[in-house]
Design an enzyme around this catalytic site. Structure first.
Site, PDB file in Angstrom:
ATOM      1  N   GLU A   1       0.804  -1.225   0.000  1.00  0.00           N
ATOM      2  CA  GLU A   1       0.000   0.000   0.000  1.00  0.00           C
ATOM      3  C   GLU A   1       0.841   1.281   0.000  1.00  0.00           C
ATOM      4  O   GLU A   1       0.851   2.029   0.985  1.00  0.00           O
ATOM      5  CB  GLU A   1      -0.950   0.020   1.196  1.00  0.00           C
ATOM      6  CG  GLU A   1      -1.950  -1.102   1.179  1.00  0.00           C
ATOM      7  CD  GLU A   1      -3.055  -0.948   2.228  1.00  0.00           C
ATOM      8  OE1 GLU A   1      -3.013   0.007   3.015  1.00  0.00           O
ATOM      9  OE2 GLU A   1      -3.951  -1.796   2.249  1.00  0.00           O
TER      10      GLU A   1
ATOM     11  N   GLU B   1      -5.414  -8.331   0.594  1.00  0.00           N
ATOM     12  CA  GLU B   1      -5.991  -8.036   1.910  1.00  0.00           C
ATOM     13  C   GLU B   1      -7.462  -7.762   1.733  1.00  0.00           C
ATOM     14  O   GLU B   1      -7.852  -6.969   0.869  1.00  0.00           O
ATOM     15  CB  GLU B   1      -5.356  -6.800   2.557  1.00  0.00           C
ATOM     16  CG  GLU B   1      -4.026  -7.055   3.200  1.00  0.00           C
ATOM     17  CD  GLU B   1      -3.463  -5.813   3.891  1.00  0.00           C
ATOM     18  OE1 GLU B   1      -4.239  -5.068   4.526  1.00  0.00           O
ATOM     19  OE2 GLU B   1      -2.242  -5.602   3.765  1.00  0.00           O
TER      20      GLU B   1
END
Ligand code: BGC
Length: 523
Positions: free
Chosen positions: A197, A405
């Site tokens: 991320e 995720e």
């Protein structure tokens, strides 16, 4: 030939073309709730959030150790991850817990300062190196695929002290060195994530100041960080392909994408929603899958920079060579998804007030009927995942997508987490609809997270785990939540009931890309 025969012939041709087209495309079948044979289930973790042993066996401090130690008030409960889940000592138990779920993939990250305490490849901590050898051996023992993240936000503090971090181009070489060491030392890794991320790495660390290294900037440093994150990812990928051509493990950065629904069907709100998507995930996907920054992002930052009398855009530009170097540097799409929001156009802010928010020019809100978990940590809007998968396919092509995720948090007061089973059921059914009905090439998920852990700014108040961890107990006992049973059944039967939503999640009105209200089918 009669008109009837002609029509029959025509229909036959259409039918045959349909079969051939159907064969060529992966989707457009009914969602039966059955997971395809090749669909992978896994669980995800990260080093700082679970390992603990922050200064044991020669590990150097990371910026997250320093951040939480210097000012505990930056974390809601004043905690840190010095011990966390103590997975450094309990990794065997943790890998067994994952196996017990029936999953086939275990995602973890390498703590850079456990391996190179100073961050440089001139100092190797052999005990740290061995820890990951042992962890990998354990994962492979159970026949699971190890998915390794190279960087999950825990930069060695020593590099930071030397000024080498995400606003200094020197970060590229040190991270390439670290990655090279990982590729040489751990050929067992079955899938790679370069950076976790980058969007939140740069937003939290270099804009909002809420994550390490705690820097706040008004729409400047975060773009330098973004630029260097994209370049670092590409440099690692190119080095991997050049120096390790015989390794087959796929590689990508993990990119977090919200789903953003326009607040109304006005043209302005539609454009605002798309702008928000481009500023969130387009910023990372576009350079890799298309080339260069997304146009709308480039134009907006340039316009606001010029209007503020700056001599150049606050967003660093890529040279043509860089664009070429970065394009194509991923073997799959690693997508993290947690959130759906509404977006509305914003009145242009004064130009001298420079910020990422003003560059976007979007007002974000939540539908008041949505279920919002844990002070806004995540919303439960199952159709969001289907829409985001479709958006990615439509913008960047039908690449393989793994949800690296996906998960929801609760406050940790009960082990009877029926809501998590309902959450996963309805999200997974939407993922299956994306695959079967929309033809999106989504091939797996790794659930966040195996167990409750140190949830960054929320410390131990936010519980994403399938297993509960008792953080008051020195043994950090792990206790299965009810959703463990759900996962076990899912991985065994590979089937869900997808004919109707398992709960009546409130949904807002949704609009199609032309601004017409739509009713999304099922779920
Ligand atoms: C991060 C995880 C985090 C999760 C839940 C993701 O942004 O990669 O480290 O725990 O979200 O907030």
């Amino acid at each position: 030939m009669s008109q009837l025969t002609k029509t029959a012939e025509c229909l036959l041709v259409i039918f045959l073309v349909g079969i051939v087209a159907g064969d060529r495309q992966p989707g457009f079948h009914k969602n039966t709730g059955i997971f395809p044979k090749d669909f992978l289930f896994g669980v995800a973790t990260s080093a700082y959030q679970i390992e603990g042993a922050w200064n044991e066996d020669g590990k150097g401090p990371s910026i997250w150790d320093n951040f939480t130690h210097s000012d505990p008030s930056v974390i809601i409960d004043g905690s840190n991850a010095d011990v966390a889940c103590d997975s450094y000592h309990k990794y065997k138990e943790d890998v067994a817990l994952a196996y017990n779920l029936g999953v086939k993939m275990y995602r973890f990250s390498f703590s850079w300062s456990r391996i190179f305490p100073t961050g440089y490849n001139t100092t190797i901590n052999h005990k740290g190196v061995q820890y990951y050898k042992n962890l990998l051996k354990e994962i492979l023992k159970y026949g699971m695929i190890p998915m390794g993240t190279i960087y999950h936000w825990d930069l060695p503090q020593n590099l930071m002290d030397d000024g080498i971090h995400w606003t200094n181009p020197a970060i590229i070489d040190v991270m390439v060195d670290f990655s090279r060491f990982l590729f040489k030392t751990y050929p067992e890794v079955g899938m790679w994530i370069t950076l976790n991320e980058p969007h939140w790495l740069c937003r939290l660390g270099y804009s909002l100041g809420k994550g390490a290294p705690g820097i706040t900037s008004n729409g400047k440093d975060e773009y330098k960080c973004t630029y260097l994150a994209v370049k670092t990812h590409a440099a690692i990928y190119r080095m991997y392909k050049k120096e390790f051509p015989h390794y087959k493990a796929k590689m990508a950065p993990s990119v977090d994408c919200l789903w953003i629904e326009p607040l109304t069907n006005s043209t302005e709100d539609q454009a605002a929603a798309e702008r928000q998507r481009q500023f969130e995930c387009g910023l990372y996907f576009n350079p890799i899958y298309v080339g260069d920054w997304p146009k709308v992002v480039k134009d907006r930052i340039h316009l606001r920079s010029m209007a503020a009398n700056l001599t150049k855009s606050r967003l660093p530009s890529f040279t043509p060579e860089e664009i070429k170097f970065i394009r194509g540097t991923a073997d799959y799409i690693a997508l993290n998804h947690y959130f759906t929001t509404l977006a509305a156009d914003m009145v242009e802010a004064p130009f001298h007030e420079t910020s990422y928010e003003h560059d976007k020019g979007v007002n974000i809100s939540l539908d008041p009927t949505w279920i919002v978990q844990d002070n806004g940590r995540n919303t439960i809007v199952p159709f969001g995942v289907r829409k985001v998968l479709n958006w990615i396919k439509d913008h960047y092509g039908n690449h393989e997508i793994i949800l690296t995720e996906i998960g929801m948090t609760e406050n940790g007061t009960t082990l009877e987490d029926d809501i998590r089973a309902a959450f996963y059921t309805d999200y997974f059914c939407n993922i299956l609809s994306a695959r079967y009905e929309d033809g999106v090439n989504v091939t797996g998920i790794t659930a966040w997270s195996l167990m409750d852990n140190f949830e960054w700014m929320s410390g131990y108040t936010s519980h994403f785990g399938l297993y509960y961890v008792n953080f008051k107990d020195p043994n950090r006992t792990r206790i299965p939540k009810k959703s463990v049973k759900f996962f076990q059944k899912l991985t065994k039967t590979r089937k869900l009931k997808c004919d109707k939503p398992s709960r009546k999640w409130p949904h807002p009105v949704q609009f199609n890309m032309k601004g017409k209200p739509i009713k999304w089918k099922k779920h």
